[in-house]
Design an enzyme around this catalytic site. Sequence first.
Site, short mmCIF file in Angstrom:
data_model
loop_
_atom_site.label_atom_id
_atom_site.label_comp_id
_atom_site.label_asym_id
_atom_site.label_seq_id
_atom_site.Cartn_x
_atom_site.Cartn_y
_atom_site.Cartn_z
N VAL A 1 0.77 -1.26 0.03
CA VAL A 1 0.05 0.16 -0.05
C VAL A 1 0.84 1.38 0.06
O VAL A 1 1.88 1.38 0.94
CB VAL A 1 -1.01 -0.06 1.17
N HIS A 2 0.79 2.26 -1.11
CA HIS A 2 1.54 3.22 -1.04
C HIS A 2 1.06 4.52 -1.52
O HIS A 2 1.66 5.63 -1.56
CB HIS A 2 3.05 3.12 -1.73
N ARG A 3 -0.13 4.30 -2.41
CA ARG A 3 -0.74 5.53 -3.10
C ARG A 3 -1.19 6.60 -2.24
O ARG A 3 -2.05 5.98 -1.06
CB ARG A 3 -1.62 5.12 -4.07
#
Length: 344
Positions: free
Chosen positions: A188-190
């Site tokens: 998860v990074h957005r």
Amino acid sequence: MASVSRELEKKGLDEVIIHTGQHYDYEMNKIFFDQLGIREPDYNLGVGSGSHGYQTGEMLKRIEGVLMKEKPDLVLVYGDTNSTLAGALAAVKLHIKVAHVEAGLRSFDKRMPEEVNRVLTDHISDYLFAPTETAVKNLHNEGIKEGVYLTGDVMYDALLYNIKVAERESKILDELGLRPKKYILATVHRAENTDNKKNLENIVNAFIESGELIVFPAHPRTRRYLELYNLIEKIKNSNNLLLVDPVGYFDMLVLEENAKKILTDSGGVQKEAYFLKVPCITLRERTEWVETVKDGWNILVGADKEKILWAIAEFEPSGETYTYKFGDGKASKRIAEILWQNGS
């Protein structure tokens, strides 16, 4: 880039590498140069973190300075990052030709900064290297027909080239005590997920409530928001969510290949899951890699907790379909050949 650089060198084309320095810690930066055999960048602009406007503006200024000094025949940009747009803008304003690798991708969601970056870059590029037929159609629909080449996907080249090395070199399964196909991998990074407290809470709660063993290599910004939203303790107190530091490319390939499912909001990871035939659950409402969804290997669930839980428990690829091709592993060779033939 590693795949294309190798082929450019074979053609005798001189390449000057500009690294904008958006990522600067080892796990998100230098390890990729080391593992993929990319030489040290000729310029590291050290832009670092910041808002989209700050990052893009600083990159534009600093890249322009390098281009004025080096006077290249062509600027080659990749993907859909702020670096991509800044490099393309700096070049076009100096009347230097632009080539865009991964042209024509569209999620049709302009709330995503990546969508804005790729649309603008495509409209100012001279060479547009499209990974799929869908990407070519997207460009044609926007009136872009000159300089469009269907090359295949350079990430597929990279995966084919590196997967055997990764299987040989990586010890990540042993280090984390994992057995093949007995865990789920999550990334998860957005910003739409990390910067939104409700979205990140929904995602973490779904991971924990699923009861499945989930390996979660956390991007630095993700870890920062997990701490900010007081979710770190919740993760530590769970008995199924394994939060680890970011991993290198080889370790990531091995984790992806051996996962029973993948949860991600990354475009690249969606593709790699498809290449490796691992079911992918995408934590976004839309994707630019529509082929993976149409083929039944990828499902879009956003940050909806119930949808995530359902997909973890129930989602399976719809049959053994594998319709959409991302090339034959020779995209980089085609790109180098086109540039060489055109005298770049």
